[in-house]
Scaffold this motif. Structure first.
Motif, PDB file in Angstrom:
ATOM      1  N   THR A  35      -1.890  -5.711 -11.211  1.00 35.09           N
ATOM      2  CA  THR A  35      -2.295  -6.092  -9.857  1.00 35.09           C
ATOM      3  C   THR A  35      -3.097  -4.974  -9.213  1.00 35.09           C
ATOM      4  OG1 THR A  35      -0.313  -5.166  -8.802  1.00 35.09           O
ATOM      5  CG2 THR A  35      -0.199  -7.474  -9.491  1.00 35.09           C
ATOM      6  N   PHE A  36      -3.935  -5.348  -8.282  1.00 36.53           N
ATOM      7  CA  PHE A  36      -4.508  -4.343  -7.394  1.00 36.53           C
ATOM      8  C   PHE A  36      -4.855  -5.005  -6.065  1.00 36.53           C
ATOM      9  CE2 PHE A  36      -8.404  -5.906  -9.378  1.00 36.53           C
ATOM     10  CZ  PHE A  36      -9.386  -5.812  -8.391  1.00 36.53           C
ATOM     11  N   ALA A  37      -4.909  -4.184  -5.041  1.00 38.86           N
ATOM     12  CA  ALA A  37      -5.214  -4.687  -3.703  1.00 38.86           C
ATOM     13  C   ALA A  37      -5.961  -3.609  -2.942  1.00 38.86           C
ATOM     14  CB  ALA A  37      -3.925  -5.054  -2.963  1.00 38.86           C
ATOM     15  N   PHE A  38      -6.792  -4.057  -2.027  1.00 42.05           N
ATOM     16  CA  PHE A  38      -7.498  -3.087  -1.201  1.00 42.05           C
ATOM     17  C   PHE A  38      -7.723  -3.652   0.187  1.00 42.05           C
ATOM     18  CE2 PHE A  38     -10.896  -5.573  -3.161  1.00 42.05           C
ATOM     19  CZ  PHE A  38     -11.721  -5.856  -2.083  1.00 42.05           C
ATOM     20  N   LYS A  71      -8.024   1.257   1.992  1.00 44.39           N
ATOM     21  CA  LYS A  71      -6.735   1.372   1.288  1.00 44.39           C
ATOM     22  C   LYS A  71      -6.896   0.817  -0.119  1.00 44.39           C
ATOM     23  CE  LYS A  71      -3.747   0.717   5.327  1.00 44.39           C
ATOM     24  NZ  LYS A  71      -2.740  -0.182   5.927  1.00 44.39           N
ATOM     25  N   TRP A  72      -6.127   1.357  -1.030  1.00 44.84           N
ATOM     26  CA  TRP A  72      -6.191   0.907  -2.423  1.00 44.84           C
ATOM     27  C   TRP A  72      -4.831   1.093  -3.062  1.00 44.84           C
ATOM     28  CZ3 TRP A  72      -9.529  -1.259  -5.920  1.00 44.84           C
ATOM     29  CH2 TRP A  72      -9.199  -1.122  -7.286  1.00 44.84           C
ATOM     30  N   ILE A  73      -4.400   0.123  -3.830  1.00 42.22           N
ATOM     31  CA  ILE A  73      -3.161   0.258  -4.608  1.00 42.22           C
ATOM     32  C   ILE A  73      -3.347  -0.536  -5.886  1.00 42.22           C
ATOM     33  CG2 ILE A  73      -2.016  -1.728  -3.527  1.00 42.22           C
ATOM     34  CD1 ILE A  73      -0.224   1.540  -4.511  1.00 42.22           C
ATOM     35  N   GLU A  74      -2.729  -0.065  -6.964  1.00 40.90           N
ATOM     36  CA  GLU A  74      -2.847  -0.809  -8.217  1.00 40.90           C
ATOM     37  C   GLU A  74      -1.597  -0.625  -9.051  1.00 40.90           C
ATOM     38  OE1 GLU A  74      -6.254   1.570  -9.781  1.00 40.90           O
ATOM     39  OE2 GLU A  74      -4.980   1.704 -11.548  1.00 40.90           O
ATOM     40  N   SER A  75      -1.349  -1.599  -9.900  1.00 47.20           N
ATOM     41  CA  SER A  75      -0.299  -1.474 -10.914  1.00 47.20           C
ATOM     42  C   SER A  75      -0.916  -1.939 -12.222  1.00 47.20           C
ATOM     43  CB  SER A  75       0.906  -2.335 -10.528  1.00 47.20           C
ATOM     44  OG  SER A  75       0.586  -3.709 -10.650  1.00 47.20           O
ATOM     45  N   VAL A 134       4.173   0.146  -5.590  1.00 46.09           N
ATOM     46  CA  VAL A 134       4.410  -1.104  -6.310  1.00 46.09           C
ATOM     47  C   VAL A 134       5.880  -1.149  -6.709  1.00 46.09           C
ATOM     48  CG1 VAL A 134       3.756  -2.495  -8.303  1.00 46.09           C
ATOM     49  CG2 VAL A 134       2.046  -1.091  -7.145  1.00 46.09           C
ATOM     50  N   ILE A 135       6.556  -2.216  -6.336  1.00 43.33           N
ATOM     51  CA  ILE A 135       7.986  -2.330  -6.582  1.00 43.33           C
ATOM     52  C   ILE A 135       8.195  -3.443  -7.598  1.00 43.33           C
ATOM     53  CG2 ILE A 135      10.240  -2.799  -5.538  1.00 43.33           C
ATOM     54  CD1 ILE A 135       7.456  -1.772  -3.276  1.00 43.33           C
ATOM     55  N   SER A 136       8.951  -3.145  -8.658  1.00 44.93           N
ATOM     56  CA  SER A 136       9.101  -4.103  -9.741  1.00 44.93           C
ATOM     57  C   SER A 136      10.567  -4.273 -10.111  1.00 44.93           C
ATOM     58  CB  SER A 136       8.307  -3.598 -10.957  1.00 44.93           C
ATOM     59  OG  SER A 136       8.460  -4.486 -12.025  1.00 44.93           O
ATOM     60  N   PHE A 162       0.821  -1.216   0.000  1.00 43.42           N
ATOM     61  CA  PHE A 162       0.000   0.000   0.000  1.00 43.42           C
ATOM     62  C   PHE A 162       0.854   1.265   0.000  1.00 43.42           C
ATOM     63  CE2 PHE A 162      -3.076  -3.155   1.464  1.00 43.42           C
ATOM     64  CZ  PHE A 162      -4.069  -2.924   0.519  1.00 43.42           C
ATOM     65  N   PRO A 194       2.354   4.571  -8.746  1.00 38.51           N
ATOM     66  CA  PRO A 194       0.965   4.126  -8.706  1.00 38.51           C
ATOM     67  C   PRO A 194       0.105   4.781  -9.788  1.00 38.51           C
ATOM     68  CG  PRO A 194       1.752   4.703  -6.529  1.00 38.51           C
ATOM     69  CD  PRO A 194       2.771   5.200  -7.500  1.00 38.51           C
ATOM     70  N   MET A 204      13.551  -0.234 -10.102  1.00 34.11           N
ATOM     71  CA  MET A 204      12.613   0.781 -10.578  1.00 34.11           C
ATOM     72  C   MET A 204      11.344   0.734  -9.731  1.00 34.11           C
ATOM     73  SD  MET A 204      10.792   0.943 -14.301  1.00 34.11           S
ATOM     74  CE  MET A 204       9.945  -0.612 -14.099  1.00 34.11           C
ATOM     75  N   ILE A 205      10.997   1.856  -9.174  1.00 30.81           N
ATOM     76  CA  ILE A 205       9.738   1.950  -8.452  1.00 30.81           C
ATOM     77  C   ILE A 205       8.668   2.346  -9.468  1.00 30.81           C
ATOM     78  CG2 ILE A 205       8.463   3.127  -6.636  1.00 30.81           C
ATOM     79  CD1 ILE A 205      10.708   1.669  -5.402  1.00 30.81           C
ATOM     80  N   VAL A 206       7.661   1.534  -9.597  1.00 30.20           N
ATOM     81  CA  VAL A 206       6.574   1.852 -10.528  1.00 30.20           C
ATOM     82  C   VAL A 206       5.618   2.803  -9.841  1.00 30.20           C
ATOM     83  CG1 VAL A 206       4.665   0.909 -11.857  1.00 30.20           C
ATOM     84  CG2 VAL A 206       6.787  -0.370 -11.651  1.00 30.20           C
ATOM     85  N   ALA A 235      -6.288  -9.168  -2.641  1.00 29.22           N
ATOM     86  CA  ALA A 235      -5.238  -8.825  -3.599  1.00 29.22           C
ATOM     87  C   ALA A 235      -5.471  -9.649  -4.869  1.00 29.22           C
ATOM     88  CB  ALA A 235      -3.862  -9.139  -3.011  1.00 29.22           C
ATOM     89  N   ALA A 262      15.030  -2.746  -7.718  1.00 27.90           N
ATOM     90  CA  ALA A 262      14.078  -1.986  -6.891  1.00 27.90           C
ATOM     91  C   ALA A 262      13.717  -2.764  -5.631  1.00 27.90           C
ATOM     92  CB  ALA A 262      12.826  -1.665  -7.707  1.00 27.90           C
ATOM     93  N   PHE A 304       2.130  -9.738  -2.573  1.00 28.50           N
ATOM     94  CA  PHE A 304       1.290  -8.682  -1.995  1.00 28.50           C
ATOM     95  C   PHE A 304       1.598  -8.643  -0.504  1.00 28.50           C
ATOM     96  CE2 PHE A 304      -0.911 -10.409  -5.636  1.00 28.50           C
ATOM     97  CZ  PHE A 304      -1.350  -9.291  -6.322  1.00 28.50           C
TER      98      PHE A 304
END
Lengths: 270, 140
Positions: free
Chosen positions: B98-101, B91-95, A200-202, A197, B5, B1-3, B117, A206, A266
């Motif tokens: 993927t996504f999770a809440f 909470k919410w996150i996505e790429s 996102v680490i890829s 949360f 959000p 590399m940090i993607v 997730a 990273a 996750f």
């Protein structure tokens, strides 16, 4: 009342009278007679099972109270008919005499060992206060627990030994040792994605940066307990109690492991 | 590399805020459609359009593998869903895939914190992890 719950990974839907005790449901309806009835009044512990991973006396619960829960009985802790390390240690240490209390003891101790990786003798004895044994005097039971810990090395190994469980344990060891290169290179695919949360680490570089940052903040990291461990195909789901210099947190993690490497993870905190 | 959000809106720390998830992203739309199909009990469409044929659901309560089991799973939980009401998405996150809440939901066992997730392949779920923590415990 219509009740649906899972017992030893199998789902069951039953019509139960509200007065029926869980221990009777398990024994009489599902024929799981490894669950014993001793005192029938919540004192002796012969009827202990795990409900959602927590040890409970099944004679002190109604069957309908198990609705929606996941139950594990003594029949569910062995793997394809092979005893787990704790059961093997009970046999080797002669921790069984008449055997009537043994299923309840095994289930109680499974809960203890999921909470504490290295319980002291005092902790083991205190934990067994709810499991009455009139044969062994508990001496060999304590020896069996200590032997199981030496064999298994981790509470995560007490129920089953599987490739994914070993992978997870190796992941944990590298994490706890602070060996980020070994953690990432040996456990994550080149294009692995960790979804948290915070972001996102890829990719491995990273991930190494992320874990170095995490470990620099969470010094003195200890997994105090693995409360849940579920594996299914290529997937692992865990709930753990994590202790560090930052305090105690309850974390959950999900992993997809393909060709021996995590491709997706996750992570969250309860 | 940090993607990054991407279009995800930063979460506000206000615990009283009701719904706090991304305003308009493909994953958000997918999630909203998912919830709508659940609410309508349209499990046929849900399973066929949102889950791969070999999708898996992994939780401490149940393990589900493939379309046939998914149909049975959702049908079995129809009664339980009568009690389900999402109080807030916390909470919410996505790429890209993927996504999770985390959400607070009212269930038949009381107020519960749920976390889900998802990993998607070609726009459909291939792995779904789900867990919950009762905020008010019914048993123990």
């Amino acid at each position: 009342m219509r009740v649906t719950f899972t017992v030893n990974h199998q789902s069951h839907t039953l019509d139960l009278e509200p007065r029926v005790l869980l221990v009777d449901v398990l024994r009489d309806h599902l024929h799981l007679t490894g669950v014993k009835i001793g005192c029938d009044t919540g004192q002796c512990g012969a009827c202990v099972v795990l409900m959602d991973g927590v040890s409970v006396k099944s004679c002190a619960l109604l069957g309908v109270q198990a609705d929606g829960s996941s139950i594990t009985t003594i029949e569910g802790v062995s793997e394809k008919g092979t005893m787990n390390p704790l059961q093997t240690a009970f046999q080797a240490a002669h921790a069984v005499q008449c055997g009537f209390c043994t299923p309840g003891m095994i289930m109680s101790l499974t809960d203890l060992l999921a909470r504490s990786a290295q319980p002291s003798e005092a902790e083991i004895r205190a934990w067994l206060a709810g499991n009455l044994c009139r044969c062994t005097g508990y001496e060999n039971v304590v020896r069996a627990v200590n032997a199981a810990l030496q064999v298994a090395g981790s509470p995560a190994h007490l129920v089953t030994e599987t490739p994914l469980r070993k992978f997870y344990d190796s992941h944990l060891r590298a994490m706890l040792a602070g060996d980020v290169d070994a953690l990432v290179d040996a456990h994550y695919s080149a294009d692995a994605v960790l979804t948290t949360f915070e972001g996102v680490i890829s990719g491995r570089d990273a991930l190494k940066t992320y874990f170095r940052d995490y470990l620099s903040v969470h010094t003195d990291l200890v997994i105090a307990a693995t409360e849940r461990f579920v594996e299914f195909g290529d997937s692992i789901y865990t709930e753990t109690v994590v202790r560090s210099a930052r305090g105690v947190t309850h974390a959950y993690n999900a992993f997809v492991v393909q060709d021996g490497r995590v491709t997706h993870q996750f992570a969250g905190v309860k | 590399m940090i993607v990054s959000p991407g279009a995800v809106v930063p979460l506000t720390p206000d615990p009283n805020t009701h719904i706090k998830i991304a305003v308009d992203t493909p994953m958000k739309r997918f999630y909203e459609e998912h919830v709508t199909l659940l609410d309508r009990r349209d499990f046929e469409t849900l399973v066929r359009t949102h889950y791969h044929e070999d999708a898996r659901i992994v939780s401490t309560e149940y393990l589900v593998n493939g379309h046939a089991e998914l149909f049975k799973h959702f049908a079995k939980y129809t009664g339980l869903m009568d009690y389900l009401k999402v109080v807030s998405t916390d909470k919410w996150i996505e790429s890209e895939a993927t996504f999770a809440f985390e959400a607070t939901a009212r269930t038949q066992w009381g107020l519960t914190r749920v976390h889900d997730a998802f990993w998607l392949r070609d726009g459909r779920i291939i792995r779904h992890f789900t867990g919950s923590i009762p905020l008010v415990r019914f048993v123990r």
